[in-house]
Structures are given as C-alpha cells and as structure tokens.
Design a protein around this motif. Structure first.
Motif, PDB file in Angstrom:
ATOM      1  N   PRO A  23       0.812  -1.218   0.000  1.00  0.00           N
ATOM      2  CA  PRO A  23       0.000   0.000   0.000  1.00  0.00           C
ATOM      3  C   PRO A  23       0.847   1.270   0.000  1.00  0.00           C
ATOM      4  N   ARG A  24       0.233   2.385  -0.325  1.00  0.00           N
ATOM      5  CA  ARG A  24       0.845   3.712  -0.192  1.00  0.00           C
ATOM      6  C   ARG A  24      -0.245   4.669   0.232  1.00  0.00           C
ATOM      7  N   ASP A  25       0.085   5.610   1.101  1.00  0.00           N
ATOM      8  CA  ASP A  25      -0.932   6.521   1.651  1.00  0.00           C
ATOM      9  C   ASP A  25      -1.646   7.353   0.595  1.00  0.00           C
ATOM     10  N   ASP A  26      -0.927   7.648  -0.510  1.00  0.00           N
ATOM     11  CA  ASP A  26      -1.524   8.539  -1.507  1.00  0.00           C
ATOM     12  C   ASP A  26      -2.311   7.783  -2.581  1.00  0.00           C
ATOM     13  N   LEU A  38      -5.647   8.687  -7.331  1.00  0.00           N
ATOM     14  CA  LEU A  38      -4.362   8.958  -6.692  1.00  0.00           C
ATOM     15  C   LEU A  38      -4.251  10.418  -6.257  1.00  0.00           C
ATOM     16  N   GLN A  39      -3.553  10.646  -5.161  1.00  0.00           N
ATOM     17  CA  GLN A  39      -3.415  12.001  -4.635  1.00  0.00           C
ATOM     18  C   GLN A  39      -2.029  12.543  -4.965  1.00  0.00           C
ATOM     19  N   VAL A  40      -1.958  13.513  -5.865  1.00  0.00           N
ATOM     20  CA  VAL A  40      -0.672  14.150  -6.199  1.00  0.00           C
ATOM     21  C   VAL A  40      -0.343  15.160  -5.102  1.00  0.00           C
ATOM     22  N   LEU A  46       3.170  16.257 -11.949  1.00  0.00           N
ATOM     23  CA  LEU A  46       3.080  14.819 -12.156  1.00  0.00           C
ATOM     24  C   LEU A  46       3.907  14.477 -13.399  1.00  0.00           C
ATOM     25  N   VAL A  47       4.802  13.502 -13.290  1.00  0.00           N
ATOM     26  CA  VAL A  47       5.675  13.107 -14.400  1.00  0.00           C
ATOM     27  C   VAL A  47       5.310  11.671 -14.787  1.00  0.00           C
ATOM     28  N   ILE A  48       5.059  11.421 -16.063  1.00  0.00           N
ATOM     29  CA  ILE A  48       4.581  10.102 -16.495  1.00  0.00           C
ATOM     30  C   ILE A  48       5.466   9.561 -17.613  1.00  0.00           C
ATOM     31  N   ALA A  49       5.815   8.286 -17.534  1.00  0.00           N
ATOM     32  CA  ALA A  49       6.590   7.648 -18.608  1.00  0.00           C
ATOM     33  C   ALA A  49       6.032   6.254 -18.836  1.00  0.00           C
ATOM     34  N   THR A  50       6.117   5.789 -20.069  1.00  0.00           N
ATOM     35  CA  THR A  50       5.635   4.430 -20.362  1.00  0.00           C
ATOM     36  C   THR A  50       6.585   3.754 -21.342  1.00  0.00           C
ATOM     37  N   ASP A  51       6.777   2.470 -21.165  1.00  0.00           N
ATOM     38  CA  ASP A  51       7.671   1.687 -22.018  1.00  0.00           C
ATOM     39  C   ASP A  51       7.150   0.270 -22.129  1.00  0.00           C
ATOM     40  N   THR A 137       3.564   1.690 -17.053  1.00  0.00           N
ATOM     41  CA  THR A 137       3.550   3.154 -16.982  1.00  0.00           C
ATOM     42  C   THR A 137       3.926   3.534 -15.552  1.00  0.00           C
ATOM     43  N   VAL A 138       4.831   4.497 -15.415  1.00  0.00           N
ATOM     44  CA  VAL A 138       5.215   4.951 -14.076  1.00  0.00           C
ATOM     45  C   VAL A 138       4.837   6.425 -13.917  1.00  0.00           C
ATOM     46  N   HIS A 139       4.533   6.774 -12.675  1.00  0.00           N
ATOM     47  CA  HIS A 139       4.157   8.148 -12.343  1.00  0.00           C
ATOM     48  C   HIS A 139       5.063   8.612 -11.215  1.00  0.00           C
ATOM     49  N   GLY A 140       5.511   9.842 -11.298  1.00  0.00           N
ATOM     50  CA  GLY A 140       6.340  10.384 -10.230  1.00  0.00           C
ATOM     51  C   GLY A 140       6.126  11.875 -10.104  1.00  0.00           C
ATOM     52  N   PHE A 141       6.870  12.477  -9.201  1.00  0.00           N
ATOM     53  CA  PHE A 141       6.687  13.904  -8.911  1.00  0.00           C
ATOM     54  C   PHE A 141       8.003  14.649  -9.070  1.00  0.00           C
ATOM     55  N   VAL A 142       7.878  15.893  -9.455  1.00  0.00           N
ATOM     56  CA  VAL A 142       9.043  16.765  -9.445  1.00  0.00           C
ATOM     57  C   VAL A 142       8.561  18.174  -9.142  1.00  0.00           C
ATOM     58  N   GLU A 143       9.419  18.956  -8.479  1.00  0.00           N
ATOM     59  CA  GLU A 143       9.055  20.354  -8.210  1.00  0.00           C
ATOM     60  C   GLU A 143       9.038  21.134  -9.507  1.00  0.00           C
TER      61      GLU A 143
END
Ligand code: ADP
Ligand code: MG
Length: 343
Positions: A23-26, A38-40, A46-51, A137-143
């Motif tokens: 699990p993850r809180d968000d 999902l909670q950003v 939000l940064v998204i990449a797929t391969d 597909t991955v999702h991540g965060f950046v400032e």
C-alpha cells in the motif's frame, strides 16, 4: 475476454497480483475498480513515462520471468530518473500467451522487489492473452521548474554519465555471436560463460539511477537515460538543445568484465553505440564539478565526466556528437544506436 474459462483465469491472475501489492498513503483507490484514484502532492508536477517490452525484441526469449519483471519496471523508472522525478505509482499491462501462475509469480518477484526498493505502488493495469508483451507506466513527482530536460544543455557544460557503459551490449554480443561477431579476447566456452555470468545481469536487471537522478535536480542542466546507446541518446540532447558534443572515448567508464572480454575497438563500439545501459547522461556547468562528485559519493553511484558541450553547426540545431580517441583523433563508428524499424 468472452470465453468463460479464460475470464476466470484472467480474474485469478489479477487477484494474484492484487494480493501482493504494497500500500501507499496517496493511493485513494488501487487495483479493483475501473480506474485508480491517486493524490498528487500539492504544488508538485506529475511526471509520467511508459515503455513496452516485447519478447525477443527487448529481452532474449530465454530470459527468466523474474528478470523480465525487474526489467519492465527498471526501464520505466530509468525514464523518471532521467527527468529527476521521484517515482510513486505504476500500472502494468500484461499480454500473456497462457495463464501460467508459476511464470506470473516469478515475474512479480522481480517486479515487486524493485517496486519495494523505491516504494512504488502498483495501482492498476490490464491482463490479456496474446504474445508475451509487458507495458508499464510509471508516475512520479518533481518540483515545478526543476526538471532535467533534454533541451537544457549549454555550451561549456561538462557531460557526465553514471555507472559503466557497454555491459548490456557486451552481454548481447556474447549471447548472439553469430549476429554480432565473436568476442575477441580469447573465446573458449568456459571464458565466455564466466564473462556472461558478470555481464548478463547488466542486461537482465538494469539498475535505475533514481537516487542520483533526483539528487541532480537543480544542479545538472540537461538529462537523458541511455537506452539506445550513448551517441544516439546524447545526439537527442544536442538536437533538442541546439548544441554539439565532444566525447573522449578513453574517458568512458568501463567494467573489468567488459575490458576483459573484447579488444579496445570492439569495446569502444559497444560502449558508444550499444543500447540497454540504462545509465543517466547529464550535462552540468563546470562550476558544479565538486558538487557532482559529492552527490555521486552520497548516492553511492559512480559518476564520470566524459566530454563537453560545444557550439552547434551555427544554425542553432547542431546535433553532432564528435568522438575522440586517446590520441585526440576523431573516431567513427558504423552505427550510432538502436532504432526500431531501422535497418
Ligand atoms: P476492466 O474490465 O474495468 O478494465 P479489469 O478486469 O481489466 O477491469 O481490471 C480489474 C482491476 O484489476 C482494475 O483495477 C485493473 O486496473 C486491475 N488490473 C488488471 N490487470 C492488472 C495487472 N496486470 N496489474 C495490475 N492491476 C491489474
Ligand atoms: Mg481492463
């Protein structure tokens, strides 16, 4: 799927996956509904990449299921790392030839062990029958404003790469000598199998450079991950940034295993043009050298300066990567990198 038995098998497989997900809180809603919710984090991009990984194209058909699972996530995390993004969530679309639970369990062993290392939650996906193919597909965060983009290299920047180059391509060359020519530093079967023992994990289980990618945000200027080969990928940075690059062949970081397996000419070709490294290549101002060295130390990742960014062709669209050998002479190779639908 319309066939009842296939439908049941599909459900079983999804349940098998769901039961193992951390699990993850968000994660407001994960696997089990029509879509994930999902909670950003506030104020983050939000940064998204797929391969996609296809059997026989992105991994040899005899690759172990757990290694396929690892690699499917690793190549995606590598894309986020190249943006300086912190990964959070992923989805997994599986096309499987049969409902083989043993294969799926082993695949998940690899996939989820890497996911756990980076606290990435699997939040959804799709499961179908067909030729073996895995799309993640991955999702991540950046400032905001702190992304490592391909178009941000500046004339005078140093060029750096993480890890060592050419190991995965070296493994492929040893695995398929008929396609690529035999290794050149003594090729008896015992030596080849010892070399493969060291090099093959670099092909099957690449290490996504997540920690150092995130640490380089705000310090490095441009960034890309090396999936198609150094010259091809650095060429993308040059084209996007309107600059050119000079690379010193002798500076390319080399593993002892690769050094032992091929003569210099062959090794240099593997390092400059072979794909599947999944190392990061970044540019950074000369003034940041000491800082980069200390970041490499804290991340526990080797970081090597391999060249510099120079002026392009004058039209603002220089895409040239020029390579120099140890004597400062220009070096050329027949291939610059891997392209699908290419020759
Ligand atoms: P739908 O018919 O609405 O697309 P599915 O039966 O395909 O629903 O999927 C049901 C749930 O299982 C969804 O939450 C979906 O995201 C999840 N899921 C399906 N396949 C996978 C998979 N390979 N990995 C993770 N989650 C999956
Ligand atoms: Mg579905």
């Amino acid at each position: 799927m319309t066939d009842r038995s296939r439908g049941a098998a599909e459900f079983d497989l999804i349940e098998r996956i769901r039961a193992r997900v951390a699990p993850r809180d968000d994660v407001v809603l994960g696997i089990g509904d029509d879509a994930a919710v999902l909670q950003v984090p506030p104020g983050q991009h939000l940064v998204i990449a797929t391969d996609t990984l296809n059997a026989g194209v992105h991994f040899p058909v005899d690759t172990a299921a757990r290694d396929i699972g690892w690699k499917a996530l690793a190549v995606n995390l590598s894309d986020l790392a190249a943006m300086g993004a912190q990964p959070a969530w992923c989805t997994l679309s599986l096309s499987l030839p049969s409902a083989d639970v043993g294969w799926l369990d082993a695949f998940l062993d690899g996939f989820l062990s890497l996911a756990a290392q980076h606290q990435v939650a699997l939040v959804g996906g799709d499961t179908t029958r067909g030729p073996l193919s895995i799309c993640v597909t991955v999702h991540g965060f950046v400032e905001p404003g702190r992304i490592l983009r391909r178009d941000a290299a500046e004339v005078g920047d140093d060029i750096w790469v993480t890890g060592t180059l050419g190991d995965a391509a070296g493994a492929l060359a040893l695995l398929f000598p008929l396609a690529t020519g035999p290794e050149t530093s003594g090729s008896d079967a015992k030596k080849t199998s010892l070399r493969l023992h060291t090099l093959r994990p670099r092909l099957d289980r690449p290490t996504p450079r997540v920690a150092i990618g995130c640490a380089l945000v705000g310090i490095a200027r441009a960034g890309i991950d090396l999936s198609d080969g150094l010259l091809a990928d650095l060429g993308h940075v040059c084209r996007a940034s309107g600059v050119a690059a000079e690379v010193d062949l002798a500076a390319l970081p080399t593993s002892p295993a690769l050094l032992g397996a091929f003569d210099d000419e062959r090794r240099h070709r593997l390092q400059a043009t072979g794909g599947d490294d999944y190392e990061l290549c970044v540019t950074a101002p000369v003034a940041a050298r000491a800082l980069l060295a200390s970041i490499a130390g804290s991340a526990g990742t080797q970081l090597t300066r391999i060249g510099r960014i120079v002026v392009g062709d004058g039209n603002g669209n220089g895409d040239g990567v020029r390579v120099f050998d140890a004597n400062g002479q220009p070096w050329t190779s027949q291939r610059t990198g891997y392209t699908h639908f290419g020759d």
